[in-house]
Design a protein around this motif. Structure first.
Motif, PDB file in Angstrom:
ATOM      1  N   GLY A 145       1.190  -1.250   0.366  1.00  0.00           N
ATOM      2  CA  GLY A 145       0.285  -0.209   0.021  1.00  0.00           C
ATOM      3  C   GLY A 145       0.807   1.348  -0.178  1.00  0.00           C
ATOM      4  N   LYS A 146       1.923   0.905   0.529  1.00  0.00           N
ATOM      5  CA  LYS A 146       3.174   2.592   0.161  1.00  0.00           C
ATOM      6  C   LYS A 146       3.983   2.560  -0.985  1.00  0.00           C
ATOM      7  CE  LYS A 146       2.662   2.224   5.642  1.00  0.00           C
ATOM      8  NZ  LYS A 146       4.102   1.348   6.301  1.00  0.00           N
TER       9      LYS A 146
ATOM     10  N   GLU B 119       4.193  -2.507  -9.051  1.00  0.00           N
ATOM     11  CA  GLU B 119       5.764  -3.076  -9.960  1.00  0.00           C
ATOM     12  C   GLU B 119       6.535  -2.386  -8.716  1.00  0.00           C
ATOM     13  OE1 GLU B 119       6.752  -4.222 -12.715  1.00  0.00           O
ATOM     14  OE2 GLU B 119       5.297  -4.459 -12.724  1.00  0.00           O
ATOM     15  N   GLU B 120       6.708  -1.879  -8.263  1.00  0.00           N
ATOM     16  CA  GLU B 120       7.954  -1.352  -7.265  1.00  0.00           C
ATOM     17  C   GLU B 120       7.883  -2.836  -6.043  1.00  0.00           C
ATOM     18  OE1 GLU B 120       7.905   3.392  -6.647  1.00  0.00           O
ATOM     19  OE2 GLU B 120       6.260   2.136  -4.960  1.00  0.00           O
ATOM     20  N   MET B 121       6.784  -3.316  -5.689  1.00  0.00           N
ATOM     21  CA  MET B 121       7.073  -3.636  -4.720  1.00  0.00           C
ATOM     22  C   MET B 121       7.961  -4.878  -5.032  1.00  0.00           C
ATOM     23  SD  MET B 121       5.598  -3.373  -1.745  1.00  0.00           S
ATOM     24  CE  MET B 121       5.048  -5.012  -0.676  1.00  0.00           C
TER      25      MET B 121
ATOM     26  N   LYS C  94      17.330  -0.309  -8.318  1.00  0.00           N
ATOM     27  CA  LYS C  94      18.013   1.046  -9.180  1.00  0.00           C
ATOM     28  C   LYS C  94      16.376   1.675  -9.296  1.00  0.00           C
ATOM     29  CE  LYS C  94      21.511   1.941 -12.126  1.00  0.00           C
ATOM     30  NZ  LYS C  94      22.889   1.154 -11.037  1.00  0.00           N
ATOM     31  N   GLY C  95      16.226   2.853  -9.576  1.00  0.00           N
ATOM     32  CA  GLY C  95      15.184   3.400 -10.026  1.00  0.00           C
ATOM     33  C   GLY C  95      13.524   3.340  -8.979  1.00  0.00           C
ATOM     34  N   LEU C  96      14.030   3.157  -7.477  1.00  0.00           N
ATOM     35  CA  LEU C  96      13.535   3.168  -5.943  1.00  0.00           C
ATOM     36  C   LEU C  96      14.625   4.139  -5.093  1.00  0.00           C
ATOM     37  CD1 LEU C  96      11.492   0.026  -4.692  1.00  0.00           C
ATOM     38  CD2 LEU C  96      11.153   1.537  -5.789  1.00  0.00           C
TER      39      LEU C  96
END
Ligand SMILES: C[S@@+](CC[C@H](N)C(=O)[O-])C[C@H]1O[C@@H](n2cnc3c(N)ncnc32)[C@H](O)[C@@H]1O
Length: 339
Positions: A76-77, A81-83, A103-105
């Motif tokens: 939820g945070k 995709e990030e998860m 990378k990207g996070l």
């Protein structure tokens, strides 16, 4: 500072029920008790006018220690995709957690670090990897993200304490099981050489837990060597010593050993000739390597060829997996009996 409603303690129940039905409570934070009031963190203002005894206040409140692993807590945070890209695993060395931000996070690194910080009350600092292992000392640049600003800590494993600066000295808690395996092989009165000894994990674990007569660690990184000396003192070890220098220069001066450990998997085989000269007849060498497990026969051949070149009769007792370096590459130990 977090927005809270300030409620007289006697009125807590009715206001809290109202806040809950409206979904106004900010569950990330703990309520704070004062002498006659309680402060309940809220997401936004919205209390009924009838609650005349209630006021709003910005207060310093503690973050709740939530349950569950890092992935669950970040649900939820982060986006789906990030998860997917979040690493479940991170290393804990003493009171320091070491994370890798994909990378990207980078913009989410504080959130990820805070989440890890809240998982385990023993974590006082979160650092992130900011580069790759340097060649010689196998160290990695680390950047502070949250918690106490320090890179020094004391790790505990196999009944020893190991003080170190996690940026200046290589140490992996993931090898503690392998150190236990080696420790359990040691027989009374053995003289053991630990090449590439770092801050002394093998040296201290063996000296502390076994009847070894003497354990000698040789390390080239001066900072690692200083910590190894300190750790020998810290664990009150009388049967251990630390030597500063390159194994090529130092080992030929040290005599012969019943057992030699070579925990430098990238290039340890380049020093096998040195170990074969320093091992007693009937002694054992533990040579660490990175290999694709399917190719362990190639490794057997390589070891046999080096032994033959050095004019030594060797028997490979076993090859054991002692860790995973990458999905396809294992960290292995070849236990070699030298006749
Ligand atoms: C992979 S680390 C292992 C450290 C420690 N034994 C452990 O298990 O945590 C390898 C260590 O070897 C040291 N090193 C590399 N080349 C060396 C050499 N030629 N002579 C002595 N030490 C060396 C590095 O500084 C590093 O501390």
């Amino acid at each position: 500072m977090t927005l809270c409603v300030k409620i007289p303690i006697k009125k807590t129940q009715e206001v809290k029920e109202f806040l809950m039905t409206k979904g106004l409570i900010d569950q990330r934070y703990k309520p704070k008790k004062e002498k006659e009031h309680i402060l309940i963190p809220i997401k936004k203002k919205g209390v009924k006018k009838e609650f005349k005894y209630v006021s709003y206040e910005n207060a310093n409140v503690e973050v709740k220690k939530e349950k569950g692993g890092i992935k669950k807590r970040l649900e939820g945070k982060l986006t789906k995709e990030e998860m997917k890209r979040i690493q479940r695993a991170y290393d804990i060395v003493g009171s320091i957690a070491i994370i890798e931000i994909p990378k990207g996070l980078e913009r989410k690194e504080k959130l990820i670090a805070e989440t890890i910080f809240n998982i385990n009350k023993n974590i006082k600092t979160v650092l992130k990897k900011a580069g790759i292992h340097s060649d010689e000392f196998r160290t990695i640049p680390l950047r502070w993200v949250t918690g106490k600003k320090t890179k020094e800590t004391t790790a505990k494993e196999n009944k020893v304490q190991l003080k170190l600066n996690v940026e200046k000295v290589y140490y992996s808690p993931r090898s503690s099981n392998e150190r236990k395996r080696i420790m359990e092989l040691i027989k009374p009165e053995e003289e053991v050489l630990v090449m590439f000894s770092g801050c002394g994990p093998f040296t201290c674990v063996i000296a502390k837990n076994t009847p070894a007569k003497m354990v000698v660690g040789v390390e080239k990184n001066p900072i690692g060597h200083e910590y190894e000396k300190e750790n020998i003192k810290l664990n009150r070890l009388k049967n251990a010593k630390a030597i500063l220098g390159d194994v090529r220069d130092m080992v030929p001066k040290l005599g012969r050993f019943d057992r030699i450990l070579m925990p430098l998997p990238m290039i340890a085989e380049e020093f096998l000739d040195l170990a074969l000269k320093a091992i007693k007849k009937g002694g054992t060498i533990h040579l660490y390597q990175f290999i694709n497990w399917e190719e362990k026969d190639k490794l057997r051949k390589k070891v046999r060829d080096i032994c033959a070149r050095e004019g030594k009769r060797c028997r490979i007792l076993r090859i054991v997996k002692s860790g995973q370096f990458s999905p396809k590459t294992s960290r292995v130990c070849v236990d070699i009996k030298v006749q």
